[in-house]
Write a protein that holds these residues in place. Structure first.
Motif, PDB file in Angstrom:
ATOM      1  N   THR A   3      20.010 -51.843 -35.082  1.00  0.00           N
ATOM      2  CA  THR A   3      20.902 -50.676 -35.031  1.00  0.00           C
ATOM      3  C   THR A   3      20.092 -49.384 -35.038  1.00  0.00           C
ATOM      4  OG1 THR A   3      22.619 -51.903 -36.175  1.00  0.00           O
ATOM      5  CG2 THR A   3      22.798 -49.519 -36.235  1.00  0.00           C
ATOM      6  N   ILE A   4      19.177 -49.286 -35.978  1.00  0.00           N
ATOM      7  CA  ILE A   4      18.396 -48.049 -36.078  1.00  0.00           C
ATOM      8  C   ILE A   4      17.558 -47.858 -34.816  1.00  0.00           C
ATOM      9  CG2 ILE A   4      16.526 -46.918 -37.366  1.00  0.00           C
ATOM     10  CD1 ILE A   4      17.724 -48.171 -39.911  1.00  0.00           C
ATOM     11  N   ALA A   5      16.966 -48.927 -34.323  1.00  0.00           N
ATOM     12  CA  ALA A   5      16.126 -48.817 -33.122  1.00  0.00           C
ATOM     13  C   ALA A   5      16.940 -48.379 -31.912  1.00  0.00           C
ATOM     14  CB  ALA A   5      15.440 -50.150 -32.840  1.00  0.00           C
ATOM     15  N   ALA A   6      18.163 -48.894 -31.790  1.00  0.00           N
ATOM     16  CA  ALA A   6      18.976 -48.539 -30.618  1.00  0.00           C
ATOM     17  C   ALA A   6      19.465 -47.096 -30.689  1.00  0.00           C
ATOM     18  CB  ALA A   6      20.168 -49.482 -30.504  1.00  0.00           C
ATOM     19  N   HIS A   7      19.686 -46.588 -31.899  1.00  0.00           N
ATOM     20  CA  HIS A   7      20.183 -45.216 -32.035  1.00  0.00           C
ATOM     21  C   HIS A   7      19.071 -44.176 -31.865  1.00  0.00           C
ATOM     22  CE1 HIS A   7      23.725 -47.233 -33.612  1.00  0.00           C
ATOM     23  NE2 HIS A   7      24.380 -46.084 -33.584  1.00  0.00           N
ATOM     24  N   ALA A   8      17.845 -44.575 -32.172  1.00  0.00           N
ATOM     25  CA  ALA A   8      16.755 -43.588 -32.191  1.00  0.00           C
ATOM     26  C   ALA A   8      16.573 -42.857 -30.854  1.00  0.00           C
ATOM     27  CB  ALA A   8      15.456 -44.259 -32.634  1.00  0.00           C
ATOM     28  N   PRO A   9      16.522 -43.566 -29.715  1.00  0.00           N
ATOM     29  CA  PRO A   9      16.255 -42.841 -28.471  1.00  0.00           C
ATOM     30  C   PRO A   9      17.317 -41.806 -28.120  1.00  0.00           C
ATOM     31  CG  PRO A   9      16.177 -45.234 -28.134  1.00  0.00           C
ATOM     32  CD  PRO A   9      16.662 -45.006 -29.514  1.00  0.00           C
ATOM     33  N   VAL A  10      18.549 -41.995 -28.587  1.00  0.00           N
ATOM     34  CA  VAL A  10      19.593 -41.013 -28.283  1.00  0.00           C
ATOM     35  C   VAL A  10      19.811 -40.053 -29.455  1.00  0.00           C
ATOM     36  CG1 VAL A  10      20.825 -42.300 -26.498  1.00  0.00           C
ATOM     37  CG2 VAL A  10      21.357 -42.760 -28.885  1.00  0.00           C
ATOM     38  N   ASP A  11      18.994 -40.193 -30.489  1.00  0.00           N
ATOM     39  CA  ASP A  11      19.067 -39.330 -31.673  1.00  0.00           C
ATOM     40  C   ASP A  11      20.476 -39.260 -32.265  1.00  0.00           C
ATOM     41  OD1 ASP A  11      18.185 -37.662 -33.685  1.00  0.00           O
ATOM     42  OD2 ASP A  11      18.612 -35.838 -32.533  1.00  0.00           O
ATOM     43  N   ALA A  12      21.142 -40.389 -32.290  1.00  0.00           N
ATOM     44  CA  ALA A  12      22.475 -40.447 -32.914  1.00  0.00           C
ATOM     45  C   ALA A  12      22.340 -41.165 -34.253  1.00  0.00           C
ATOM     46  CB  ALA A  12      23.444 -41.210 -32.017  1.00  0.00           C
ATOM     47  N   PRO A  13      23.127 -40.747 -35.255  1.00  0.00           N
ATOM     48  CA  PRO A  13      23.076 -41.475 -36.526  1.00  0.00           C
ATOM     49  C   PRO A  13      23.823 -42.808 -36.412  1.00  0.00           C
ATOM     50  CG  PRO A  13      24.710 -39.729 -36.631  1.00  0.00           C
ATOM     51  CD  PRO A  13      24.068 -39.624 -35.268  1.00  0.00           C
ATOM     52  N   SER A  14      23.354 -43.803 -37.124  1.00  0.00           N
ATOM     53  CA  SER A  14      24.079 -45.077 -37.183  1.00  0.00           C
ATOM     54  C   SER A  14      25.317 -44.894 -38.043  1.00  0.00           C
ATOM     55  CB  SER A  14      23.214 -46.146 -37.848  1.00  0.00           C
ATOM     56  OG  SER A  14      21.939 -46.164 -37.311  1.00  0.00           O
ATOM     57  N   THR A  15      26.264 -45.806 -37.859  1.00  0.00           N
ATOM     58  CA  THR A  15      27.404 -45.846 -38.782  1.00  0.00           C
ATOM     59  C   THR A  15      27.365 -47.202 -39.480  1.00  0.00           C
ATOM     60  OG1 THR A  15      28.867 -46.827 -37.135  1.00  0.00           O
ATOM     61  CG2 THR A  15      28.833 -44.428 -37.252  1.00  0.00           C
ATOM     62  N   TRP A  16      27.850 -47.244 -40.698  1.00  0.00           N
ATOM     63  CA  TRP A  16      27.892 -48.500 -41.465  1.00  0.00           C
ATOM     64  C   TRP A  16      29.326 -48.767 -41.861  1.00  0.00           C
ATOM     65  CZ3 TRP A  16      23.623 -50.849 -40.418  1.00  0.00           C
ATOM     66  CH2 TRP A  16      22.515 -50.072 -40.073  1.00  0.00           C
ATOM     67  N   GLY A  41      22.634 -42.661 -42.095  1.00  0.00           N
ATOM     68  CA  GLY A  41      23.728 -42.375 -41.169  1.00  0.00           C
ATOM     69  C   GLY A  41      25.023 -42.121 -41.912  1.00  0.00           C
ATOM     70  N   SER A  42      26.143 -42.374 -41.223  1.00  0.00           N
ATOM     71  CA  SER A  42      27.436 -42.131 -41.863  1.00  0.00           C
ATOM     72  C   SER A  42      28.045 -43.466 -42.302  1.00  0.00           C
ATOM     73  CB  SER A  42      28.373 -41.375 -40.922  1.00  0.00           C
ATOM     74  OG  SER A  42      28.698 -42.162 -39.809  1.00  0.00           O
ATOM     75  N   LEU A  43      28.993 -43.355 -43.208  1.00  0.00           N
ATOM     76  CA  LEU A  43      29.538 -44.544 -43.869  1.00  0.00           C
ATOM     77  C   LEU A  43      31.057 -44.534 -43.750  1.00  0.00           C
ATOM     78  CD1 LEU A  43      28.789 -46.900 -45.908  1.00  0.00           C
ATOM     79  CD2 LEU A  43      29.382 -45.282 -47.718  1.00  0.00           C
ATOM     80  N   TYR A  44      31.625 -45.662 -43.358  1.00  0.00           N
ATOM     81  CA  TYR A  44      33.083 -45.798 -43.299  1.00  0.00           C
ATOM     82  C   TYR A  44      33.568 -46.667 -44.439  1.00  0.00           C
ATOM     83  CZ  TYR A  44      33.415 -43.348 -38.975  1.00  0.00           C
ATOM     84  OH  TYR A  44      33.374 -42.349 -38.049  1.00  0.00           O
ATOM     85  N   LEU A  45      34.668 -46.253 -45.020  1.00  0.00           N
ATOM     86  CA  LEU A  45      35.237 -46.989 -46.147  1.00  0.00           C
ATOM     87  C   LEU A  45      36.721 -47.193 -45.843  1.00  0.00           C
ATOM     88  CD1 LEU A  45      35.423 -47.990 -49.048  1.00  0.00           C
ATOM     89  CD2 LEU A  45      35.161 -45.651 -49.830  1.00  0.00           C
ATOM     90  N   TYR A  46      37.136 -48.420 -45.753  1.00  0.00           N
ATOM     91  CA  TYR A  46      38.540 -48.728 -45.433  1.00  0.00           C
ATOM     92  C   TYR A  46      39.363 -48.773 -46.715  1.00  0.00           C
ATOM     93  CZ  TYR A  46      42.604 -51.467 -43.935  1.00  0.00           C
ATOM     94  OH  TYR A  46      43.880 -51.901 -43.698  1.00  0.00           O
ATOM     95  N   GLN A  47      40.493 -48.100 -46.715  1.00  0.00           N
ATOM     96  CA  GLN A  47      41.312 -48.013 -47.927  1.00  0.00           C
ATOM     97  C   GLN A  47      41.508 -49.377 -48.574  1.00  0.00           C
ATOM     98  OE1 GLN A  47      45.057 -46.370 -46.373  1.00  0.00           O
ATOM     99  NE2 GLN A  47      46.054 -48.347 -46.633  1.00  0.00           N
ATOM    100  N   GLY A  48      41.326 -49.394 -49.878  1.00  0.00           N
ATOM    101  CA  GLY A  48      41.509 -50.647 -50.615  1.00  0.00           C
ATOM    102  C   GLY A  48      40.215 -51.396 -50.840  1.00  0.00           C
ATOM    103  N   ASP A  49      39.208 -51.147 -50.004  1.00  0.00           N
ATOM    104  CA  ASP A  49      37.916 -51.786 -50.277  1.00  0.00           C
ATOM    105  C   ASP A  49      37.296 -51.197 -51.537  1.00  0.00           C
ATOM    106  OD1 ASP A  49      38.097 -53.532 -48.217  1.00  0.00           O
ATOM    107  OD2 ASP A  49      36.650 -52.528 -46.914  1.00  0.00           O
ATOM    108  N   GLU A  50      37.606 -49.915 -51.795  1.00  0.00           N
ATOM    109  CA  GLU A  50      37.081 -49.312 -53.031  1.00  0.00           C
ATOM    110  C   GLU A  50      37.747 -49.923 -54.260  1.00  0.00           C
ATOM    111  OE1 GLU A  50      39.439 -48.031 -51.271  1.00  0.00           O
ATOM    112  OE2 GLU A  50      40.606 -46.500 -52.298  1.00  0.00           O
TER     113      GLU A  50
END
Ligand code: GLC
Length: 552
Positions: A309-322, A375-384
């Motif tokens: 994931t990190i390697a694929a995002h690097a060339p386009v300088d985009a942050p990964s999402t988790w 990168g950025s982090l997604y949290l789906y309601q109820g997982d917390e």
């Protein structure tokens, strides 16, 4: 470090909380979550420590696919509230430092949308039908579908219409249910309408859009069959090269607004290089990284996913999402409690044995692991809250078309969409106000009392307290969020990396307790240490050196 609302790069590190509106909180007592319910709980989201909320579709819709069948993009579904209330909510959230992201669904609309109704009424050959994919059938009587494409929801992708005189008519394409006819993205009206919808919502202060089925919009006009091994750009209805130009247009619109308005793609693609092409500078800002959630709970697999994931995002300088989960997949507590903890839609089966205690431990460890990744982090309601997948919803209460279209083989996605438990000992667990006129639209398990927000708030070892503390540290620790990651040597079955100069995350996926690397403090751990050792299926966050001496 977490972003401030003034930061133009806020999206690179943001923690984004996904609200499945029907199931978040019911403000008016009709058993359906609504905007009033969200407004009542904005303080909860602030305290949890999220930077943005993403709403699954909140528009007018017959709800044939939970709102992913939109009949009017400029109207809020009356069960959820109205446009004025949505505008108020956007402002109230912003006042708390929380941005709002909404869902747009460009691949298809509802069959009740005026465009589709007009197309049906206007008949074959009409300009109204050009906005969709109407085609005569194959065979002498036209009774065979125009292609053999298989739906993402299993089954057929074409439905035959009936002419005004009662004779069988043309077929129309729907990659999902028949209630979701696919739009023809070669048609200028389709493009213009979606650009207008983006402006409509950006004008109302939304900070971004999540783009549903973002790699499916464009189809090969010749409608060929899907080749056995399609090469890049050769699939007739996925990942077609023409998509990039559409998103460049969207990006220009987003960039014309003050503040950073972001485009987030829902892109399920096996080829990670093709995936990254959508994240070039003038296209989407980010896209969901589903590879990580599809992998089993194994160190080698997760390490490979992180590296790729990190390697694929690097060339386009985009942050990964988790992303550990969302409204379409099995809840992590359940998935990680299974012998096969990987995820794939096609292998979901009712009645798979699950060890929920194990799953919960791993979900806690995964929460800290993903929150420490760059990168950025997604949290789906109820997982917390560590909610498990609900697997015993009575058959007559199920709604998900994925279940019905699979002939009942696929349990569907209702089990991760059950209304949240907020307080109290019995359903509706504070989801609806006292004296509500209706039960929650999906039944909650009777045994959810220990999982309510109220119960977890006072339990220092609860999932909720773990998430709050993790998100607090993510905001205050230098090195977390966007930025580099450095792997440290570690034993097999472990994932150990540093962020910044003084922070290390250690995840133990082996079956033995392990020693921690040198540290000066343990900031947080997903499980208590066992005589100084990190137990299996746990993550610890470490401070590895003291800060610079205070300057007097
Ligand atoms: C996306 C959504 C899913 C929906 C489908 C069709 O995958 O996340 O919930 O059913 O698109 O719109």
């Amino acid at each position: 470090m977490s972003p401030s609302t003034a930061d133009p790069l806020w999206w690179r590190s943001a923690v984004i909380y996904q609200i499945y509106l029907r199931s978040f909180a019911d403000g008016n007592g009709d058993g359906i979550g609504d905007l009033a319910g969200v407004r009542q709980h904005l303080g909860y989201l602030k305290e949890l420590g999220v930077d943005a909320i993403w709403f699954t579709p909140w528009y007018e819709s017959p709800l044939a696919d939970g709102g992913y069948d939109v009949s009017d993009y400029r109207t809020i579904h009356p069960a959820f509230g109205d446009l004025t209330e949505a505008e108020t909510l956007i402002q109230e959230a912003l006042a708390l430092g929380i941005r709002t992201i909404i869902d747009v669904v460009p691949n298809h609309i509802s069959d009740q949308h005026p465009w589709f109704q007009a197309a049906l009424a206007a008949g074959p050959g009409s300009p109204e039908r050009e906005r969709f994919w109407f085609r005569p059938g194959r065979g002498a009587d036209g009774d065979q579908m125009p292609t053999d494409w298989v739906s993402n929801f299993s089954g057929e992708t074409w439905t035959r219409t009936t002419n005004q005189d009662g004779t069988p008519g043309e077929w129309y394409l729907h990659l999902f249910t028949p209630q979701q006819p696919d739009l023809n993205w070669n048609h200028p009206d389709v493009r213009a309408e979606h650009e207008a919808v983006l402006r409509f919502w950006f004008d109302r202060g939304v900070a971004g859009v999540r783009i549903d089925s973002a790699a499916l919009l464009v189809k090969d006009e010749n409608l060929p069959e899907v080749p056995e091994h399609p090469g890049p750009g050769e699939h007739p209805n996925q990942d077609r090269d023409e998509l990039h130009e559409i998103y460049r247009g969207w990006r220009a619109i987003a960039d014309s607004y003050p503040g950073t308005r972001v485009l987030v793609g829902e892109i399920w693609l096996p080829e990670i290089d093709r995936f990254a092409m959508y994240l070039r500078k003038d296209e989407l800002h980010t896209a969901f990284n589903f590879d990580f959630l599809a992998r089993p709970w194994e160190a080698r697999e997760l390490r490979a996913s992180i590296d790729e994931t990190i390697a694929a995002h690097a060339p386009v300088d985009a942050p990964s999402t988790w992303v550990l989960s969302n409204h379409d997949v099995t809840r992590p507590v359940t998935r990680y409690g299974r012998a096969d903890s990987s995820f794939a839609f096609l292998k979901k089966r009712v009645g798979t044995p699950t060890d929920l205690a194990l799953g919960r431990r791993r979900a806690r460890a995964a929460a800290l692991l993903t929150a420490a990744l760059p990168g950025s982090l997604y949290l789906y309601q109820g997982d917390e809250l560590g909610l498990p997948e609900v697997e015993d919803i009575p058959a007559d209460r199920l709604e998900d078309p994925m279940h019905f279209r699979s002939g009942g083989v696929d349990p569907g996605r209702d089990g991760c969409r059950v209304p949240l438990p907020w307080s109290g000992e019995h359903p509706p667990f504070g989801f609806s106000p006292a004296g509500a006129s209706a039960e929650p639209w999906l039944p909650q398990p009777e045994n959810w009392a220990p999982l309510t927000v109220e119960a977890q708030q006072s339990d220092a070892y609860s999932m909720l307290r773990l998430y709050r503390e993790a998100l607090r540290l993510r905001r205050t620790e230098d090195g977390l969020g966007d930025g580099p990651l450095r792997w440290l040597d570690s034993a097999d079955g472990t994932l150990v990396f540093s962020r910044g100069d003084a922070f290390v995350s250690v995840t133990n996926l082996s079956s033995d307790a392990i020693e921690l690397p040198d540290h000066v403090a343990i900031l947080l751990s997903s499980d208590p240490l066992d005589r100084g050792l990190l137990p299996p299926d746990s993550t610890a966050w470490l401070r590895t050196q003291h800060g610079p001496p205070e300057v007097a």
